[in-house]
Design a protein around this motif. Structure first.
Motif, PDB file in Angstrom:
ATOM      1  N   VAL A   1      -8.292  -0.933   2.106  1.00 30.25           N
ATOM      2  CA  VAL A   1      -7.078  -1.161   1.324  1.00 30.25           C
ATOM      3  C   VAL A   1      -6.013  -1.870   2.171  1.00 30.25           C
ATOM      4  O   VAL A   1      -5.296  -2.748   1.681  1.00 30.25           O
ATOM      5  CB  VAL A   1      -6.548   0.178   0.770  1.00 30.25           C
ATOM      6  CG1 VAL A   1      -5.164   0.002   0.134  1.00 30.25           C
ATOM      7  CG2 VAL A   1      -7.525   0.746  -0.247  1.00 30.25           C
ATOM      8  N   VAL A   2      -5.937  -1.521   3.463  1.00 37.10           N
ATOM      9  CA  VAL A   2      -4.979  -2.193   4.341  1.00 37.10           C
ATOM     10  C   VAL A   2      -5.312  -3.677   4.439  1.00 37.10           C
ATOM     11  O   VAL A   2      -4.425  -4.535   4.342  1.00 37.10           O
ATOM     12  CB  VAL A   2      -4.977  -1.545   5.738  1.00 37.10           C
ATOM     13  CG1 VAL A   2      -4.125  -2.374   6.702  1.00 37.10           C
ATOM     14  CG2 VAL A   2      -4.429  -0.126   5.663  1.00 37.10           C
ATOM     15  N   GLN A   3      -6.591  -3.994   4.631  1.00 33.97           N
ATOM     16  CA  GLN A   3      -6.995  -5.392   4.711  1.00 33.97           C
ATOM     17  C   GLN A   3      -6.740  -6.113   3.384  1.00 33.97           C
ATOM     18  O   GLN A   3      -6.288  -7.263   3.370  1.00 33.97           O
ATOM     19  CB  GLN A   3      -8.476  -5.488   5.081  1.00 33.97           C
ATOM     20  CG  GLN A   3      -8.791  -5.047   6.507  1.00 33.97           C
ATOM     21  CD  GLN A   3     -10.285  -4.959   6.753  1.00 33.97           C
ATOM     22  OE1 GLN A   3     -11.054  -4.505   5.887  1.00 33.97           O
ATOM     23  NE2 GLN A   3     -10.712  -5.389   7.942  1.00 33.97           N
ATOM     24  N   ALA A   4      -7.014  -5.438   2.276  1.00 26.34           N
ATOM     25  CA  ALA A   4      -6.795  -6.042   0.953  1.00 26.34           C
ATOM     26  C   ALA A   4      -5.322  -6.361   0.741  1.00 26.34           C
ATOM     27  O   ALA A   4      -4.973  -7.368   0.111  1.00 26.34           O
ATOM     28  CB  ALA A   4      -7.291  -5.104  -0.142  1.00 26.34           C
ATOM     29  N   THR A   5      -4.443  -5.499   1.293  1.00 22.23           N
ATOM     30  CA  THR A   5      -2.998  -5.727   1.170  1.00 22.23           C
ATOM     31  C   THR A   5      -2.553  -6.862   2.079  1.00 22.23           C
ATOM     32  O   THR A   5      -1.812  -7.763   1.665  1.00 22.23           O
ATOM     33  CB  THR A   5      -2.227  -4.446   1.517  1.00 22.23           C
ATOM     34  OG1 THR A   5      -2.713  -3.366   0.704  1.00 22.23           O
ATOM     35  CG2 THR A   5      -0.725  -4.627   1.281  1.00 22.23           C
TER      36      THR A   5
END
Length: 436
Positions: A294-298
């Motif tokens: 999720v961090v990478q997606a953000t």
């Protein structure tokens, strides 16, 4: 009137409101327009002309060549009365009457147009008073107070920051740029809701001018506050899906599916507040990883990954957490909640988004934006009641911390890298783009 006011006060009140032709009210404005000087610096023939004009301003205004003979006769009549009353000597009177009428027309912008650096914020303050129940029970009462109340209005604006915002906005997208790209910037103080800056790459102009780069529309605000109908926010809206994700008990390091696929809205998404249907096939601007956290997606703003996240949530929860952060459509309509809304298709004012971001920084507590610190009636020193900020929890401090962590990665290694200042200032944010 003389029972409650001195002659000086009566005269001041009269001269502050008197009509001097050309939509000019007040002796100071008339002195500046016709002669280019302050009223206190008028010479005798100039002062006599303006005093004489009051009988019939449009017949005596000296900017019309056909009026000059009438104006001189009227001026000299006033000068003669000054001599007879002993205000000036006969020699001074003759000298004044022999002085030709010479105008120095000076067009001085009035109201919010007078200072372009803060003009759009000034207009927002005006609209705040027009809409504020604190300032009167009816729109007519509030307008009268604004125009004739003798108010001293102390705003929330940070003049140093505003000057920087105005300069940057006008530098990178000038008002006269042929592209006519629009730009607005606004800053809201964390924890107080105080609006510190509001700038726009246009010349504030209420004259209905069609001149390039001129407008009275405030791009930063809602339509009823002098603004437009708002703008699609693009991927900046993803922060509200992120909030709903963390609210639901999911984690930042959870892996999500970033593959491109077509969704059936009715079966692949949930919306407890209404029905949804149709198909949706979101894409990415560039090829992105298909398996990512999720961090990478953000950080990389991956549309397909966020679509996958939203499919595991309720779309109405995403809408509701946005609303808890004060987000609303600038045109007054309800926020839409169908699947593509997670990518920022709702049209929102920049001010609403800035206040929402301030809420994230404020440990999840959203504070409504305010533009006025204090209003005083000049003649009495009385403080009037002003709109105050209301602060309410939008998400828990833990969720806000998780949102901030992911948004820091947007700046340090994601799509917002160009906003990094390189001086160790802690920065968190979210980028967003949308067509046109």
């Amino acid at each position: 009137l003389e029972q409650s006011a001195s002659k000086q006060e009566i005269l001041a009140g009269y001269l502050n409101l008197s009509f001097f032709g050309n939509q000019i009210n007040g002796i100071e404005a008339a002195s500046n327009y016709y002669f280019g000087v302050k009223a206190k610096d008028l010479d005798i023939p100039q002062a006599a002309l303006l005093a004489g004009m009051l009988k019939s301003p449009n017949d005596y205004k000296p900017d019309e060549p056909s009026n000059l003979d009438r104006a001189k006769g009227r001026r000299d009549y006033v000068i003669n009365n000054m001599v007879d009353a002993g205000y000036i000597s006969a020699d001074a009177g003759n000298k004044a009457k022999n002085t030709p009428i010479t105008v120095n027309l000076t067009h001085a912008p009035s109201g919010c147009e007078a200072n372009q650096t803060s003009a759009f914020f000034c207009d927002y303050v005006v609209w705040t008073i027009r809409h504020g129940a604190e300032f009167g029970p009816t729109p007519e009462d509030r307008e009268m107070l604004l125009r004739r109340g003798g108010l001293e209005i102390y705003s929330t604006l940070d003049l140093t920051a505003q000057a920087a915002a105005h300069k940057a906005t006008m530098t990178w997208a000038p008002a006269n740029d042929p592209s006519q790209i629009g730009s607005a910037t606004t800053s809201v103080q964390v924890g107080t809701g105080r609006i510190l800056t509001m700038a726009e790459n246009r010349i504030f102009d209420q004259t209905q001018s069609d001149e390039l780069g001129h407008t009275s529309v405030n791009y930063a605000t809602d339509r009823e506050y002098g603004g437009s109908s708002g703008f699609q926010t693009g991927s900046t809206y993803k922060v509200f899906t992120l909030a709903a994700w963390l609210n639901a008990g999911f984690r930042l390091n959870d892996h999500v599916d970033g593959r491109v696929k077509e969704y059936d809205a009715a079966t692949d998404f949930s919306a407890r507040c209404g029905s949804i249907g149709g198909t949706w096939a979101p894409n990415n601007i560039t090829k992105e990883p298909e398996d990512l956290t999720v961090v990478q997606a953000t950080a990389l703003s991956v549309n397909t990954a966020y679509a996958s996240m939203a499919s595991q949530l309720d779309l109405c929860d995403i809408r509701d957490v946005a609303a808890a952060f004060g987000v609303h459509r600038a045109d007054g309509n309800e926020l839409v909640y169908y699947p593509s809304s997670i990518l920022g298709i709702n049209e929102i004012a920049p001010l609403a988004m800035a206040a929402a971001m301030a809420g994230i920084a404020n440990h999840g507590v959203y504070c409504t934006p305010i533009a006025i610190d204090r209003v005083t009636v000049r003649s009495t020193g009385q403080d009037l009641k002003v709109p105050t900020t209301t602060c309410t929890p939008a998400v828990s401090p833990e969720v806000a911390a998780g949102m901030t962590y992911a948004m820091q990665r947007v700046i340090s290694g994601g799509t917002g890298g160009a906003s990094g200042t390189g001086d160790s200032t802690p920065l968190a944010g979210k980028t967003g783009t949308t067509d046109s």
